[in-house]
Design a protein around this motif. Structure first.
Motif, PDB file in Angstrom:
ATOM      1  N   ASP A  77       0.812  -1.212   0.000  1.00 36.76           N
ATOM      2  CA  ASP A  77       0.000   0.000   0.000  1.00 36.76           C
ATOM      3  C   ASP A  77       0.847   1.263   0.000  1.00 36.76           C
ATOM      4  O   ASP A  77       0.363   2.328  -0.373  1.00 36.76           O
ATOM      5  CB  ASP A  77      -0.923   0.011   1.234  1.00 36.76           C
ATOM      6  N   ARG A  97      -1.580   4.128  -1.420  1.00 40.46           N
ATOM      7  CA  ARG A  97      -2.904   3.687  -1.833  1.00 40.46           C
ATOM      8  C   ARG A  97      -3.967   4.552  -1.147  1.00 40.46           C
ATOM      9  O   ARG A  97      -3.856   4.859   0.058  1.00 40.46           O
ATOM     10  CB  ARG A  97      -3.102   2.220  -1.462  1.00 40.46           C
ATOM     11  N   GLY A  99      -8.365   5.546  -0.909  1.00 43.54           N
ATOM     12  CA  GLY A  99      -9.723   5.105  -1.146  1.00 43.54           C
ATOM     13  C   GLY A  99     -10.628   6.272  -1.452  1.00 43.54           C
ATOM     14  O   GLY A  99     -10.185   7.308  -1.984  1.00 43.54           O
ATOM     15  N   ALA A 100     -11.878   6.154  -1.085  1.00 43.18           N
ATOM     16  CA  ALA A 100     -12.849   7.211  -1.348  1.00 43.18           C
ATOM     17  C   ALA A 100     -12.421   8.493  -0.637  1.00 43.18           C
ATOM     18  O   ALA A 100     -11.989   8.468   0.519  1.00 43.18           O
ATOM     19  CB  ALA A 100     -14.233   6.764  -0.872  1.00 43.18           C
ATOM     20  N   ARG A 103      -8.487   9.350   0.969  1.00 43.05           N
ATOM     21  CA  ARG A 103      -7.921   8.971   2.257  1.00 43.05           C
ATOM     22  C   ARG A 103      -7.060   7.716   2.103  1.00 43.05           C
ATOM     23  O   ARG A 103      -7.322   6.888   1.240  1.00 43.05           O
ATOM     24  CB  ARG A 103      -9.039   8.709   3.273  1.00 43.05           C
ATOM     25  N   ALA A 105      -5.724   4.064   2.312  1.00 45.66           N
ATOM     26  CA  ALA A 105      -6.516   2.842   2.308  1.00 45.66           C
ATOM     27  C   ALA A 105      -5.594   1.640   2.197  1.00 45.66           C
ATOM     28  O   ALA A 105      -4.411   1.754   1.864  1.00 45.66           O
ATOM     29  CB  ALA A 105      -7.513   2.859   1.147  1.00 45.66           C
ATOM     30  N   THR A 106      -6.153   0.489   2.501  1.00 44.42           N
ATOM     31  CA  THR A 106      -5.426  -0.768   2.358  1.00 44.42           C
ATOM     32  C   THR A 106      -6.339  -1.773   1.668  1.00 44.42           C
ATOM     33  O   THR A 106      -7.558  -1.613   1.646  1.00 44.42           O
ATOM     34  CB  THR A 106      -4.995  -1.338   3.721  1.00 44.42           C
ATOM     35  N   GLU A 109      -9.477  -3.758  -2.505  1.00 46.31           N
ATOM     36  CA  GLU A 109     -10.689  -3.039  -2.888  1.00 46.31           C
ATOM     37  C   GLU A 109     -10.367  -1.614  -3.336  1.00 46.31           C
ATOM     38  O   GLU A 109     -11.059  -1.050  -4.187  1.00 46.31           O
ATOM     39  CB  GLU A 109     -11.674  -2.997  -1.709  1.00 46.31           C
ATOM     40  N   ALA A 110      -9.321  -1.028  -2.740  1.00 45.41           N
ATOM     41  CA  ALA A 110      -8.887   0.314  -3.144  1.00 45.41           C
ATOM     42  C   ALA A 110      -7.849   0.161  -4.249  1.00 45.41           C
ATOM     43  O   ALA A 110      -6.744  -0.332  -4.003  1.00 45.41           O
ATOM     44  CB  ALA A 110      -8.302   1.068  -1.954  1.00 45.41           C
ATOM     45  N   ASP A 111      -8.208   0.554  -5.459  1.00 42.98           N
ATOM     46  CA  ASP A 111      -7.309   0.331  -6.596  1.00 42.98           C
ATOM     47  C   ASP A 111      -6.745   1.629  -7.164  1.00 42.98           C
ATOM     48  O   ASP A 111      -6.373   1.693  -8.326  1.00 42.98           O
ATOM     49  CB  ASP A 111      -8.013  -0.459  -7.697  1.00 42.98           C
ATOM     50  N   GLU A 112      -6.677   2.677  -6.327  1.00 40.62           N
ATOM     51  CA  GLU A 112      -6.103   3.951  -6.754  1.00 40.62           C
ATOM     52  C   GLU A 112      -5.009   4.349  -5.776  1.00 40.62           C
ATOM     53  O   GLU A 112      -5.048   4.015  -4.592  1.00 40.62           O
ATOM     54  CB  GLU A 112      -7.173   5.037  -6.814  1.00 40.62           C
TER      55      GLU A 112
END
Length: 956
Positions: A77, A97, A99-100, A103, A105-106, A109-112
């Motif tokens: 990440d 990495r 998320g929405a 923020r 994320a790990t 599911e978070a692919d950005e």
């Protein structure tokens, strides 16, 4: 290294050496906790402006918290990479990495991820950020990240350009005074084109720095005359090198300032001024000290002629690895070790940093040789055959790679591709370290200029000094793939020179039609037969008789060139005797002038060399210096000079070329004609040129990879992921094979197991008669000749009788593994295979099933992805192809359906690198439609990096 339990294992496979835009090298590797001091030192050397662009505010120094954050990563990440030269950072990149809402994320599911760069000001403009972006994007894809986001100040135009020029699909927005860039990480055609263009420029520049230096130091110039270093020093000096030349010998007496008229020093570090290239000719045990001195003096590259490396055994191999690692740590590239040297005949350079005692004639032929001995033979051969292969040109550059530890044929191809001084490339290869990359570069180079290759060590292991990827493909398959890439592959160095001579001197033929004329009927008939043997279309020879004059030859050649029914002309000539016989000089001028009047078709001359026709033809066009001319080297050996002996015939140079005098200079504006001592050699060279000309025309329209609406790429990916979750590599079951192939529109006829006669009868009722009963045991599979197949079983009685016969002949059902399959329409049995070779990449193969492919090796091959034109030519490339097109009155079969099948298999393997092998056998091609009766698929985890991945140099 990081070892705490919350860290993932250090990803050593992310380490890579790269060539930067200016031709220097850097190492890219993950940042670890051990890099804290390096990071602080790096940051202190970055300008305040660059820091402001990175952090959007004045940020003079990193806090302890910053240093901890930027050096502690979980490699999933949070990842940081550094570009290093020596032990210092010159650039960094990291992603986090998100998320929405952006923020942290790990998880998958978070692919950005958010990405940011910082490059030392002194190294900006070298392509450091572009190389880091390629590598961090590959890392992110490996970790399940599909998109990057970056926030950049509008004034930071350099960084915005790094992102926008990368070729990824992008979205840009502007908010709160910041440019926000978002882009997907899946490679696109444009991103790959950008990557390959950057790779080409960087690698070409790295070779150009070695071949066109402004200053050269020869290290290891003995105090006594003779020896390798002293000979090379003299060759550079006497060749007229236009730059600065230095002699280096640590044993020079104090106060000695010159050696052979060249400024001399005890160490390269004592030289007052830059040194671009060092030629290293010291014993292998002293090379590390020399490399360190060169690195400290900012030498750009090394030509290592010293021996005692991988060619000498395991200890030497480790010494060679250490040499490469040490040189790359200073950003230097290496030609060698165990190299014969390099030559550049450009008037602006005139560098003969080799063991060749004379500078070759300047010209437009590039020559690469891995073997020093073969390099000597080729240089000698090209020199004797009319000014370096062509009459009007000679050699542009020569590179002897020796053990090919660093600079390879791939790098030299990158240089020749854009080198305006090179029109034809000749290569002698004993190994191809990266066939996949070589075929890609060869295809691009061959589209611009001819590339002729002869490969040694074809039937055994390559030289011990070469690090080569293992390949499972036979040599014939590799050769076929090279030809597909436009390479003119020949078998001997005689053929190499013969083909190069024609391609350098004459236009490409527009087709295979050949006119033959001459003053010997027998020689004309030999030429005619040779043309037929090579697949050309010769016209009946025109016999001018032995009484033909020069004017007769001129008139006949003019008529043949003006004839629209011929694409090339072969002139045969034997010496005539008696009063009024035509002289060699007069005949050469007659032929040359006729060819010059109509220069659109190639003309070749076959001569029986009792006179001097070959010399006369070359003499009319050579650029050879006259004896005693100021522009040429002194032919008298220097005192103490080690003179290279003439290459012997058993080294690859035929005796018929021995002793030919160097040609004289040409009249201005004349055109050369290639001359050959045998009809077979001339026609073989012409056939190579015809095939290459056809390839060039075909390459202008390579075709396309069709899109099929019924392909379910995502569904196939899900199937593959689920299957691989059960193991590292596996051969799929029949059911799984059929399901995966069906996702790509390839439907396999059902085959139901028949462990008993009753089960066979039930299977037949399910499928419907007529059926086939087959034994699928490995020793009987696809061997109809052994009797393990019974066809056209119309009812249950016939089926049970056939079952009893098989078990009686071959053993129990457990041994036979019988299956029942519905009968397919009659047709031609073929086989389609795809395999991912560790060296060559993905290859699609086709042939007829049975003895044609298994015994005779009648298979054709193409690199994946296959275009529609590739598929069409693949079907027609096998020797038994007439069986598909109505041979001897049989019905032609549905080849378009067969081609579509191959295109679908190609797409499957190209889209999913986890599919490492596919076999469809037999594929019955009927007059209408095809039937796939047997199939197998093997899966394996995809390689971490491939030729579509980021730019890297071979690992050492």
């Amino acid at each position: 290294m990081q070892t705490s339990s919350d860290r993932h294992e250090y990803p050593a496979h992310w380490e890579a050496d790269v060539v930067l835009r200016d031709g220097g090298t850097a190492r890219i590797r993950p940042i670890t906790a051990d890099d804290a001091e390096r990071l602080v030192s790096f940051y202190e050397q970055v300008s305040d402006e660059s820091k402001y662009y990175r952090f959007f505010a004045p940020y003079p120094r990193l806090s302890a918290k910053d240093v901890h954050r930027f050096t502690h990563h979980d490699f999933v990440d949070r990842v940081g990479l550094a570009a290093t030269v020596g032990d210092e950072f010159i650039g960094t990149v990291r992603y986090d990495r998100i998320g929405a809402g952006g923020r942290p994320a790990t998880g998958a599911e978070a692919d950005e991820a958010e990405v940011a760069f910082l490059v030392q000001d002194a190294h900006q403009g070298r392509g450091v950020a572009s190389a880091l972006l390629e590598h961090i994007a590959a890392v992110a894809r490996e970790r399940g990240i599909r998109r990057f986001a970056a926030e950049v100040l509008p004034a930071n135009t350099k960084m915005i350009k790094v992102f926008t020029d990368a070729g990824y699909t992008q979205k840009r927005s502007f908010e709160d005074g910041v440019v926000r860039l978002e882009f997907g990480l899946e490679p696109t055609d444009r991103s790959l084109a950008v990557q390959y263009a950057r790779e080409q420029r960087a690698e070409a520049r790295s070779v150009q720095r070695l071949l066109a230096p402004g200053a050269v130091a020869v290290i290891g110039t003995g105090r006594a005359p003779g020896g390798v270093g002293r000979s090379i020093l003299g060759n550079i000096r006497d060749g007229g090198f236009t730059g600065r030349l230095y002699a280096v010998n640590g044993a020079l007496p104090e106060g000695q300032k010159e050696l052979d008229g060249v400024p001399a020093f005890r160490s390269v570090r004592d030289i007052d001024g830059p040194v671009d290239v060092a030629v290293v000719a010291v014993p292998a045990e002293r090379v590390p000290e020399v490399v360190a001195d060169c690195g400290e003096h900012d030498v750009q590259g090394l030509v290592v002629v010293s021996a005692g490396y991988a060619e000498s055994g395991p200890d030497g191999r480790e010494r060679q690895r250490a040499l490469v690692r040490q040189a790359r740590s200073y950003g230097m590239r290496i030609i060698g070790p165990n190299s014969f040297g390099v030559i550049n005949t450009s008037p602006e350079v005139r560098l003969n940093a080799s063991l060749a005692p004379d500078m070759p004639r300047a010209g437009r032929i590039g020559l690469f040789a891995q073997s020093g001995a073969i390099g000597v033979a080729l240089l000698s051969r090209l020199h004797r055959r009319g000014g370096g292969v062509t009459g009007v040109t000679g050699l542009s550059t020569f590179v002897s790679s020796g053990n090919r530890a660093d600079v390879s044929g791939n790098d030299v191809l990158q240089y020749w591709y854009e080198d305006a001084d090179t029109d034809v490339a000749l290569m002698y290869l004993e190994s191809i370290g990266n066939p996949r990359k070589f075929t890609r570069l060869a295809r691009r180079t061959a589209a611009a200029k001819p590339l002729v290759v002869v490969q040694g060590a074809r039937h055994g292991a390559g030289p011990r000094g070469h690090a080569v990827r293992a390949t499972q493909l036979p040599h014939a398959t590799v050769s076929a793939l090279l030809r597909q890439a436009g390479v003119i592959r020949v078998d001997t160095i005689t053929d190499l020179v013969d083909a190069g001579l024609l391609l350098a001197r004459q236009p490409l033929p527009a087709g295979p039609r050949v006119a033959i004329l001459g003053n010997s009927e027998s020689l004309g008939l030999l030429t005619y037969d040779a043309c037929l043997a090579e697949g050309l279309r010769p016209h009946p020879p025109q016999d001018l008789t032995t009484a033909a004059s020069a004017a007769d030859f001129h008139a006949a050649l003019s008529r043949a060139l003006a004839d629209d029914s011929s694409d090339a002309v072969v002139v045969t000539a034997i010496p005539s005797v008696g009063e009024g016989s035509v002289g060699d000089a007069a005949l050469a001028e007659a032929l040359r002038s006729a060819a010059a009047e109509q220069p659109t078709k190639p003309v070749l001359v076959v001569h029986v060399e009792l006179g001097g026709l070959a010399e006369a033809l070359s003499a009319a066009t050579s650029t050879a210096p006259q004896p005693g001319a100021a522009s040429g080297p002194d032919p008298t050996p220097r005192t103490g000079e080690r003179v290279k002996p003439r290459a012997a015939a058993d080294e690859g140079v035929p005796a018929d070329d021995e002793g030919a005098p160097a040609p004289a200079p040409p009249p201005e504006g004349t055109h050369p004609l290639p001359a050959y001592p045998a009809a077979e050699r001339a026609v073989r060279a012409l056939a190579q040129a015809v095939a290459y000309g056809q390839w060039r025309r075909d390459a202008a329209d390579p075709g396309r990879v069709p899109e099929y609406e019924d392909i379910d790429e995502r569904g196939a990916a899900a199937l593959i992921e689920g299957m691989l979750a059960r193991g590292q590599g596996l051969t799929l079951t029949t059911e799984a094979t059929c399901e995966l192939l069906a996702a790509y529109g390839v439907h396999v006829h059902r085959a139901l197991p028949a462990p008993t006669p009753d089960a066979a009868a039930e299977a037949a009722r399910t499928l419907g008669h007529p059926v086939a009963l087959k034994a699928t045991a490995p020793h009987l599979r696809h061997r109809a000749d052994l009797g393990g197949v019974r066809l056209d079983l119309a009812d249950e009685e016939q089926l049970r009788r056939a079952y009893a016969e098989l078990t009686e002949l071959f053993g129990s059902p457990e041994e036979l593994r019988p299956v029942v399959q519905r009968m397919a329409p009659r047709g031609v049995d073929t086989v389609v295979r795809a395999v991912i070779d560790p060296a060559a990449g993905a290859v699609l193969s086709f042939g007829l099933a049975g003895a044609a492919s298994q015994l005779l090796g009648d298979m054709a091959h193409r690199l994946i992805p296959v275009t529609d034109r590739d598929a069409t030519s693949l079907v027609r490339s096998i020797r038994t192809a007439p069986l598909l097109f109505g041979w001897r009155g049989s019905a032609p079969v549905d080849t378009p359906a067969l081609e579509e099948l191959m295109l679908r298999v190609s797409r499957l393997v190209h889209d999913h690198p986890e599919v490492v092998a596919v076999t469809l056998e037999p594929v019955v091609v009927a007059p209408h439609g095809i039937s796939v009766l047997g199939a197998s698929v093997r899966l394996a985890p995809p390689p971490a990096r491939d030729d579509h991945g980021p730019r890297t140099l071979p690992a050492y």
